[in-house]
Scaffold this motif. Structure first.
Motif, mmCIF file in Angstrom:
data_model
loop_
_atom_site.group_PDB
_atom_site.id
_atom_site.type_symbol
_atom_site.label_atom_id
_atom_site.label_comp_id
_atom_site.label_asym_id
_atom_site.label_seq_id
_atom_site.Cartn_x
_atom_site.Cartn_y
_atom_site.Cartn_z
ATOM 1 N N SER A 27 40.153 30.056 43.481
ATOM 2 C CA SER A 27 40.173 30.911 42.304
ATOM 3 C C SER A 27 41.612 31.129 41.896
ATOM 4 O O SER A 27 42.455 31.472 42.722
ATOM 5 N N GLU A 28 41.912 30.940 40.634
ATOM 6 C CA GLU A 28 43.263 31.144 40.113
ATOM 7 C C GLU A 28 43.309 32.352 39.181
ATOM 8 O O GLU A 28 44.190 32.468 38.362
ATOM 9 N N ILE A 29 42.361 33.247 39.313
ATOM 10 C CA ILE A 29 42.244 34.391 38.418
ATOM 11 C C ILE A 29 43.321 35.431 38.731
ATOM 12 O O ILE A 29 43.603 35.720 39.890
ATOM 13 N N TYR A 30 43.917 35.999 37.682
ATOM 14 C CA TYR A 30 44.842 37.123 37.845
ATOM 15 C C TYR A 30 44.014 38.401 37.772
ATOM 16 O O TYR A 30 43.282 38.617 36.821
ATOM 17 N N TYR A 31 44.110 39.221 38.801
ATOM 18 C CA TYR A 31 43.320 40.445 38.849
ATOM 19 C C TYR A 31 44.133 41.615 38.329
ATOM 20 O O TYR A 31 45.295 41.779 38.682
ATOM 21 N N ASP A 56 44.139 48.098 39.902
ATOM 22 C CA ASP A 56 43.029 49.034 40.118
ATOM 23 C C ASP A 56 41.673 48.404 39.867
ATOM 24 O O ASP A 56 40.755 49.046 39.363
ATOM 25 N N SER A 57 41.503 47.121 40.205
ATOM 26 C CA SER A 57 40.208 46.481 40.023
ATOM 27 C C SER A 57 39.600 46.128 41.381
ATOM 28 O O SER A 57 40.306 45.876 42.347
ATOM 29 N N LEU A 58 38.284 46.137 41.437
ATOM 30 C CA LEU A 58 37.547 45.758 42.634
ATOM 31 C C LEU A 58 37.031 44.349 42.425
ATOM 32 O O LEU A 58 36.374 44.057 41.427
ATOM 33 N N VAL A 59 37.309 43.478 43.374
ATOM 34 C CA VAL A 59 36.850 42.093 43.308
ATOM 35 C C VAL A 59 36.115 41.793 44.603
ATOM 36 O O VAL A 59 36.656 41.990 45.691
ATOM 37 N N VAL A 60 34.875 41.325 44.504
ATOM 38 C CA VAL A 60 34.081 40.966 45.671
ATOM 39 C C VAL A 60 33.635 39.522 45.502
ATOM 40 O O VAL A 60 33.061 39.164 44.472
ATOM 41 N N SER A 61 33.911 38.700 46.495
ATOM 42 C CA SER A 61 33.489 37.300 46.483
ATOM 43 C C SER A 61 32.700 37.040 47.753
ATOM 44 O O SER A 61 33.231 37.193 48.855
ATOM 45 N N ASN A 62 31.453 36.653 47.617
ATOM 46 C CA ASN A 62 30.619 36.320 48.764
ATOM 47 C C ASN A 62 30.384 34.818 48.779
ATOM 48 O O ASN A 62 30.177 34.211 47.733
ATOM 49 N N TYR A 122 42.588 43.459 51.143
ATOM 50 C CA TYR A 122 41.565 42.419 51.130
ATOM 51 C C TYR A 122 40.982 42.356 52.533
ATOM 52 O O TYR A 122 41.624 42.758 53.512
ATOM 53 N N SER A 123 39.768 41.875 52.627
ATOM 54 C CA SER A 123 39.085 41.820 53.905
ATOM 55 C C SER A 123 38.299 40.513 53.984
ATOM 56 O O SER A 123 37.623 40.141 53.033
#
Length: 93
Positions: A22-26, A29-35, A61-62
């Motif tokens: 992923s090359e997305i700029y976040y 204060d944003s929540l990003v979840v990738s499963n 990140y976790s």
């Protein structure tokens, strides 16, 4: 950006396989979840920060496998350019 690589090929002299990227700029204060559902094997997760400001407190990140946290990072005001963690996905019976 982030990526997950299957390292199984390294053991046999073959090339590693890029599983996801992923090359997305976040935004701040944003929540990003990738499963991801991964097969049994050895993997490497890499997170990169092209700006170099890192993930600022209280953010983090976790990386988890089967509900077990393998790595937690970021959350400092020191910034980072890249962090990598290797992990294995075991056979579940």
């Amino acid at each position: 950006s982030k990526e997950v690589v299957n390292n199984e090929g390294e053991n046999e002299g073959a090339e590693s396989e890029l599983i996801a990227t992923s090359e997305i700029y976040y935004q701040q204060d944003s929540l990003v979840v990738s499963n991801m559902c991964l097969f049994e094997g050895n993997y490497t997760f890499t997170i990169r920060d092209s700006v170099g400001d890192g993930i600022i407190d209280p953010g983090y990140y976790s990386v988890t496998s089967n509900g077990i946290e393998i790595k937690r990072g970021g959350g400092s005001n020191n910034g980072f350019r890249e962090e990598t963690v290797s992990f294995s996905v075991p056979v579940l019976l």
